[in-house]
Scaffold this motif. Structure first.
Motif, PDB file in Angstrom:
ATOM      1  N   MET A 287       0.971  -1.255  -0.028  1.00 32.10           N
ATOM      2  CA  MET A 287      -0.072   0.118   0.001  1.00 32.10           C
ATOM      3  C   MET A 287       0.960   1.298  -0.084  1.00 32.10           C
ATOM      4  SD  MET A 287      -2.829  -1.438   2.751  1.00 32.10           S
ATOM      5  CE  MET A 287      -3.629   0.437   2.934  1.00 32.10           C
ATOM      6  N   ILE A 288       2.008   1.268   1.020  1.00 33.36           N
ATOM      7  CA  ILE A 288       2.727   2.562   0.892  1.00 33.36           C
ATOM      8  C   ILE A 288       3.478   2.650  -0.500  1.00 33.36           C
ATOM      9  CG2 ILE A 288       4.649   3.634   2.239  1.00 33.36           C
ATOM     10  CD1 ILE A 288       3.646   2.000   4.753  1.00 33.36           C
ATOM     11  N   ALA A 289       4.046   1.625  -0.962  1.00 33.67           N
ATOM     12  CA  ALA A 289       5.014   1.637  -2.079  1.00 33.67           C
ATOM     13  C   ALA A 289       3.859   2.028  -3.191  1.00 33.67           C
ATOM     14  CB  ALA A 289       5.601   0.360  -2.312  1.00 33.67           C
ATOM     15  N   LYS A 290       2.747   1.579  -3.370  1.00 33.50           N
ATOM     16  CA  LYS A 290       1.902   2.001  -4.467  1.00 33.50           C
ATOM     17  C   LYS A 290       1.546   3.470  -4.352  1.00 33.50           C
ATOM     18  CE  LYS A 290      -2.505   0.744  -6.487  1.00 33.50           C
ATOM     19  NZ  LYS A 290      -3.035   2.246  -6.482  1.00 33.50           N
ATOM     20  N   SER A 291       1.647   4.197  -3.153  1.00 34.00           N
ATOM     21  CA  SER A 291       1.298   5.326  -2.894  1.00 34.00           C
ATOM     22  C   SER A 291       2.724   6.303  -3.630  1.00 34.00           C
ATOM     23  CB  SER A 291       1.096   5.695  -1.508  1.00 34.00           C
ATOM     24  OG  SER A 291       0.793   7.199  -1.438  1.00 34.00           O
ATOM     25  N   LEU A 292       3.654   5.692  -3.153  1.00 36.60           N
ATOM     26  CA  LEU A 292       5.073   6.431  -3.628  1.00 36.60           C
ATOM     27  C   LEU A 292       5.160   6.250  -4.946  1.00 36.60           C
ATOM     28  CD1 LEU A 292       7.942   7.724  -2.807  1.00 36.60           C
ATOM     29  CD2 LEU A 292       8.689   5.638  -2.391  1.00 36.60           C
ATOM     30  N   TYR A 293       4.666   5.198  -5.547  1.00 36.29           N
ATOM     31  CA  TYR A 293       5.119   4.761  -7.003  1.00 36.29           C
ATOM     32  C   TYR A 293       4.042   5.974  -7.816  1.00 36.29           C
ATOM     33  CZ  TYR A 293       3.772   2.692 -11.489  1.00 36.29           C
ATOM     34  OH  TYR A 293       3.789   2.460 -12.747  1.00 36.29           O
ATOM     35  N   ALA A 295       3.246   8.861  -6.401  1.00 33.26           N
ATOM     36  CA  ALA A 295       3.446  10.096  -6.448  1.00 33.26           C
ATOM     37  C   ALA A 295       4.823  10.586  -7.192  1.00 33.26           C
ATOM     38  CB  ALA A 295       4.011  10.313  -4.882  1.00 33.26           C
ATOM     39  N   THR A 296       5.658   9.520  -7.671  1.00 38.87           N
ATOM     40  CA  THR A 296       6.825   9.729  -8.262  1.00 38.87           C
ATOM     41  C   THR A 296       6.712   9.447  -9.902  1.00 38.87           C
ATOM     42  OG1 THR A 296       7.760   7.744  -7.832  1.00 38.87           O
ATOM     43  CG2 THR A 296       8.072   9.439  -6.120  1.00 38.87           C
TER      44      THR A 296
END
Length: 357
Positions: A287-293, A295-296
């Protein structure tokens, strides 16, 4: 039910993450595949296929099936798939190709489908998912279709009645090609259906009317255990990955000229993490990595102070999950982490809106 002779089959795994490549090859061996090879890129896969073709008698397939990651540097999974389906150097244009990726977004699925992928498997995966998709591809291969702008498995998976048939091609315009058919006059038809024998099914000992096989529960349990036994290695691996990601995020405000390259690396690392956490019991990482993906993924040429803090909040959240070994939904700790991330996202959104004003 007839049990397939998977030990007679071969699979090529194409995955740039060495850790996940080892997990996939071990899983395939655990479910019974006789020969499993692994390469780190689409370019390496093309070299491997060409070398195998040169070493084998004419007409011999270099491998029975390919399981390929989608997002890889230089030659990605879509480029590899295009080469297999269209290149005159391809050793087998009908080769089954299962695409595997953490980026199971609609656009990626459609691109893989339009290039003739046999199937698409989203990360996080399980031994059950890998086995069932593999067995279906072996036992129920779809006929191949050649039409304007498309060559690959028939995308119409079922022949069902519809209220209005919107197909533009009449049956008289379709040429059905069998293995013994002559090639004369093939260019006069806008659509060609290839009705070929099920080579893989026959090789695995399956008759045409046999149901799609399932593996014994104990085999699937052993394969899943093979995956979960690597959870400790995953924690070590991702710990090193998130520290490297943190160093790249820290460089963003200090090295403005390097921002595009650094963000591309952070985005790619986030993509890898979004597809892996759930495999090893860390769905919060997904979930966190998907959000960072997300965002970047735009890759701006410059990073604002708010964006930098937002990226850093994601890295800190991933680090907190792995430091505390917060598995599952994390309970109260997991909710707190996600709530903190939402606060950071809202602050960034407000700052961005004020900057535009």
């Amino acid at each position: 039910m007839t049990q397939p002779k998977l030990e007679l089959l071969s699979v090529l795994v194409v995955e740039d993450s060495g850790f996940i490549r080892k997990v996939l090859t071990a899983t395939l061996r655990a479910i019974g595949i006789g020969r499993v090879e692994g390469v780190a890129s689409g370019a390496a896969a093309i070299r491997w296929l060409e070398e195998r073709r040169a070493a084998l008698p004419p007409g011999t397939a270099p491998v029975d099936l390919i399981l390929s990651d989608l997002v890889m540097p230089e030659v990605n999974g879509l480029m590899l798939l295009r080469w297999i389906r269209y290149s005159p150097r391809s050793p087998d244009k009908f080769l089954p190709v299962l695409m595997l990726s953490g980026a199971a977004d609609r656009q990626y699925v459609e691109q893989a489908r339009d290039l003739g992928a046999t199937d698409f498997i989203a990360k996080p995966f399980s031994a059950q998912t890998i086995a069932s998709r593999l067995l279906f591809a072996i036992a129920r291969p779809r006929r191949f279709v050649l039409a304007k702008g498309y060559f690959g498995p028939d995308r119409r998976r079922a022949d069902k009645p519809v209220a209005m048939d919107c197909r533009m091609t009449a049956p008289s315009e379709i040429l059905v090609v069998h293995s013994a058919s002559k090639a004369r006059g093939i260019d006069r038809f806008p659509v060609i259906h290839f009705e070929l024998p099920n080579r893989l099914g026959a090789k695995a000992g399956l008759a045409p009317r046999d149901p799609v096989p399932t593996l014994p529960p104990e085999v699937l349990a052993a394969a899943e255990e093979e995956i979960q036994n690597r959870a400790g290695d995953y924690a070590v691996w991702i710990g090193a990955e998130v520290e490297e990601m943190g160093r790249r995020v820290d460089r963003l405000p200090r090295e403005p000229e390097a921002v595009p390259g650094l963000l591309a690396q952070v985005n790619r690392a986030a993509h890898e993490m979004r597809g892996q956490g759930g495999i090893f019991g860390y769905p919060l990482i997904t979930m966190i990595a998907k959000s960072l993906y997300e965002a970047t993924r735009c890759g701006p040429a410059a990073v604002s102070a708010g964006e930098h803090l937002l990226f850093k909040a994601h890295v800190d959240a991933i680090r907190a999950v792995m430091t505390g070994r917060v598995s599952g939904d994390g309970g109260a700790t997991g909710q707190q982490l996600l709530a903190s991330l939402e606060v950071a996202k809202r602050k960034h959104a407000k700052a961005a809106e004020a900057g535009r004003g």
